[in-house]
Scaffold this motif. Structure first.
Motif, mmCIF file in Angstrom:
data_model
loop_
_atom_site.group_PDB
_atom_site.id
_atom_site.type_symbol
_atom_site.label_atom_id
_atom_site.label_comp_id
_atom_site.label_asym_id
_atom_site.label_seq_id
_atom_site.Cartn_x
_atom_site.Cartn_y
_atom_site.Cartn_z
ATOM 1 N N ALA A 247 0.888 -1.232 0.121
ATOM 2 C CA ALA A 247 -0.051 -0.051 -0.091
ATOM 3 C C ALA A 247 0.821 1.273 0.014
ATOM 4 O O ALA A 247 0.459 2.414 -0.745
ATOM 5 C CB ALA A 247 -1.143 -0.165 1.360
ATOM 6 N N VAL B 152 2.660 1.577 -3.565
ATOM 7 C CA VAL B 152 1.790 2.096 -4.633
ATOM 8 C C VAL B 152 0.856 3.290 -4.391
ATOM 9 O O VAL B 152 0.055 3.924 -5.109
ATOM 10 C CB VAL B 152 0.831 0.955 -5.228
ATOM 11 C CG1 VAL B 152 1.464 -0.250 -5.540
ATOM 12 C CG2 VAL B 152 -0.222 0.638 -4.075
ATOM 13 N N SER B 153 1.169 3.874 -2.963
ATOM 14 C CA SER B 153 0.496 5.116 -2.753
ATOM 15 C C SER B 153 -0.976 4.787 -2.424
ATOM 16 O O SER B 153 -1.951 5.701 -3.202
ATOM 17 C CB SER B 153 0.942 6.365 -3.533
ATOM 18 O OG SER B 153 2.147 6.547 -3.340
ATOM 19 N N ALA B 154 -1.503 3.796 -2.134
ATOM 20 C CA ALA B 154 -2.914 3.406 -2.024
ATOM 21 C C ALA B 154 -3.721 4.489 -1.367
ATOM 22 O O ALA B 154 -2.906 5.310 -0.452
ATOM 23 C CB ALA B 154 -3.008 1.972 -1.530
ATOM 24 N N SER B 155 -4.890 4.663 -1.555
ATOM 25 C CA SER B 155 -5.610 5.513 -0.729
ATOM 26 C C SER B 155 -5.985 5.037 0.549
ATOM 27 O O SER B 155 -6.388 5.958 1.401
ATOM 28 C CB SER B 155 -7.053 5.709 -1.716
ATOM 29 O OG SER B 155 -7.855 4.246 -1.626
#
Length: 166
Positions: free
Chosen positions: A13, A16-19
């Motif tokens: 996370a 990938v710079s997840a929300s």
């Protein structure tokens, strides 16, 4: 297996710079682990008078209830097919209530023999849901997955640190 399936998620996370922030994933992993541990505290006690399934106090309060049956209350053992194609068995009482026969326990064959001896119900066709060799395969695959996890986490951390300079 739980650890192998969940530990890479916060690292990925972040990569990938997840929300969803990694801290929320860590919190979810910890809560899930505590719940899994609690469910795994199930105890099956079978003696001369009855069979009983119990859990720790905090599981009883939130997730599962204990139950016990005297052998004399059990009138039959009914099989049901699971969604995955396996077969589970239910104790049926004289009041028509159904209680799941614990199947993922050490000493399952001894339990089934005791059920037959105490109730008179034929249990010759009752088999565990999963055979021990199936658990050994899962254990081996879990170790492989942990190796892949180590590689994934190492790469995610290395690449994340390398990208900070950009």
């Amino acid at each position: 297996m739980y650890i192998a399936l969940t530990i890479p998620l916060p690292f990925l996370a972040k990569f990938v710079s997840a929300s969803i922030p990694p801290s929320f994933l860590w919190l979810g992993i910890v809560i899930g682990f505590v719940g899994l541990y609690g469910i795994m505290t199930e105890r099956v006690i079978a003696d001369e008078a009855k069979i009983e399934v119990t859990y720790t106090n905090w599981i009883r309060a939130f997730l599962r209830r204990d139950w016990s049956l005297y052998w004399s209350e059990i009138t039959q053992l009914k099989s049901r097919t699971t969604g995955q194609g396996g077969i589970v068995y239910y104790f049926i009482t004289s009041q028509g209530k159904a209680y799941l026969l614990p199947m993922r326990i050490a000493g399952f064959a001894r339990l089934v023999n005791l059920v037959q001896a105490k109730t008179g119900i034929d249990t010759s066709n009752v088999y565990p849901l999963a055979q021990p060799w199936m658990y050994m395969i899962l254990l081996g695959l879990t170790f492989v997955l942990l190796l892949v996890d180590a590689w994934t986490i190492t790469n995610a951390l290395t690449l994340s640190n390398g990208m900070q300079g950009f």
